[in-house]
Design an enzyme around this catalytic site. Structure first.
Site, PDB file in Angstrom:
ATOM      1  N   TYR A  36      34.308  35.263  48.307  1.00  0.00           N
ATOM      2  CA  TYR A  36      33.399  35.868  47.339  1.00  0.00           C
ATOM      3  C   TYR A  36      32.350  34.887  46.807  1.00  0.00           C
ATOM      4  O   TYR A  36      31.494  35.278  46.006  1.00  0.00           O
ATOM      5  CB  TYR A  36      34.188  36.455  46.165  1.00  0.00           C
ATOM      6  N   HIS A  41      28.110  39.773  43.052  1.00  0.00           N
ATOM      7  CA  HIS A  41      29.013  40.027  41.929  1.00  0.00           C
ATOM      8  C   HIS A  41      29.461  38.725  41.253  1.00  0.00           C
ATOM      9  O   HIS A  41      30.063  38.777  40.190  1.00  0.00           O
ATOM     10  CB  HIS A  41      30.237  40.791  42.433  1.00  0.00           C
ATOM     11  N   ASN A 134      32.075  47.092  35.847  1.00  0.00           N
ATOM     12  CA  ASN A 134      33.517  47.152  35.609  1.00  0.00           C
ATOM     13  C   ASN A 134      34.064  45.963  34.831  1.00  0.00           C
ATOM     14  O   ASN A 134      35.034  46.099  34.088  1.00  0.00           O
ATOM     15  CB  ASN A 134      34.261  47.292  36.939  1.00  0.00           C
TER      16      ASN A 134
END
Length: 209
Positions: A36, A41, A134
Site C-alpha cells: 500500500y 489512500h 471510511n
C-alpha cells in the site's frame, strides 16, 4: 566523522527523543504494508513521513494500534501516529491515544486523502462530516464527535465515473503525480506547524484550495 556530522547526529538524536506530555495528536491515515506504500489512500502516511523527515524523528514505536513517535513540532509536543488498523478502523487507534493522554478531540489533527482535489492541493477544515471517507467515518463514530481539525490532501479524481472507487484509492501514483504529492505533503507539514500553534485560520488562508 567531522564536527558537522557529530552536531547533526546529536541534533537528530535529540529530536528523536520523547518530547514530554503531548499537547496534540497528529494522525496520518493509511493502510499498513509495503503493497500500500505510495497509494492514493496513504496520503496521510506520506504526510507523517514528510513531517518525520523534516524534524528528524522515526515513527516506529508500536503503541495505540499504531506506529508512533512523540516529537516537538514547531516547539509543541505532539504524538505523531500512523494507525496500523487499516483505514476503516482508524478510529480505534485514535481513541486509544486520546484516552491515554487525555487529549480533547479538538487537538487531534487528522491528515488524509481526498479524491475531489488534484495532487498538491489541500483543504483544511476545523470540523465536518466524513464526506464518505471510511477512516474519518470510523473516528467520528468512535469518538461521537466531528469537531477535529483535518488536512485533506488531493490525490486526484477517478479517471471516469464508472471506475471502481476502491481500486482507484488503492492505485499507485504516477511518477509525475508523486512529484506533486511531495509538494502537497510539504505544504501539509507547513499547515501542521501552524495548527499546533493554534493558527488554523492562518493555515486555511494560506493553503486552502
Amino acid at each position: 566523522m567531522s564536527i558537522f556530522d557529530v552536531f547533526e547526529k546529536i541534533k537528530s538524536e535529540n529530536n528523536s527523543a520523547p518530547a514530554g506530555q503531548p499537547e496534540y495528536i497528529i494522525a496520518g491515515l493509511g493502510n499498513p504494508g509495503e503493497q500500500y506504500a505510495n497509494t492514493r489512500h496513504n496520503a496521510g502516511f506520506m504526510t507523517v513521513d514528510a513531517l518525520a523527515e523534516k524534524y528528524k524523528f522515526s515513527v516506529k514505536k508500536l503503541r495505540f494500534k499504531s506506529l508512533t513517535a512523540v516529537a516537538e513540532i514547531n516547539g509543541v509536543s505532539c504524538l505523531v501516529m500512523k494507525p496500523s488498523t487499516f483505514m476503516n478502523n482508524s478510529g480505534e487507534a485514535v481513541v486509544e491515544a486520546m484516552n491515554f493522554y487525555k487529549i480533547p478531540i479538538e487537538k487531534v489533527i487528522v491528515c488524509y486523502d481526498d479524491i475531489s482535489l488534484e495532487p498538491s492541493k489541500l483543504r483544511i477544515r476545523r470540523k465536518g462530516s466524513d464526506g464518505g471517507h471510511n477512516g474519518i467515518k470510523s473516528i467520528i463514530y468512535l469518538t461521537g464527535k466531528d469537531t477535529f481539525p483535518r488536512i485533506k490532501l488531493g490525490v486526484g479524481a477517478k479517471p471516469h465515473k464508472d471506475y471502481d472507487l476502491a481500486a482507484w484509492v488503492l492505485s499507485h501514483f504516477s511518477e509525475d503525480e508523486m512529484k506533486l504529492m511531495k509538494e502537497g505533503t510539504e505544504k501539509a507539514v507547513a499547515c501542521l506547524e501552524l495548527m499546533v500553534k493554534g493558527k488554523t485560520d492562518e493555515a486555511m488562508n494560506k493553503f486552502n484550495s
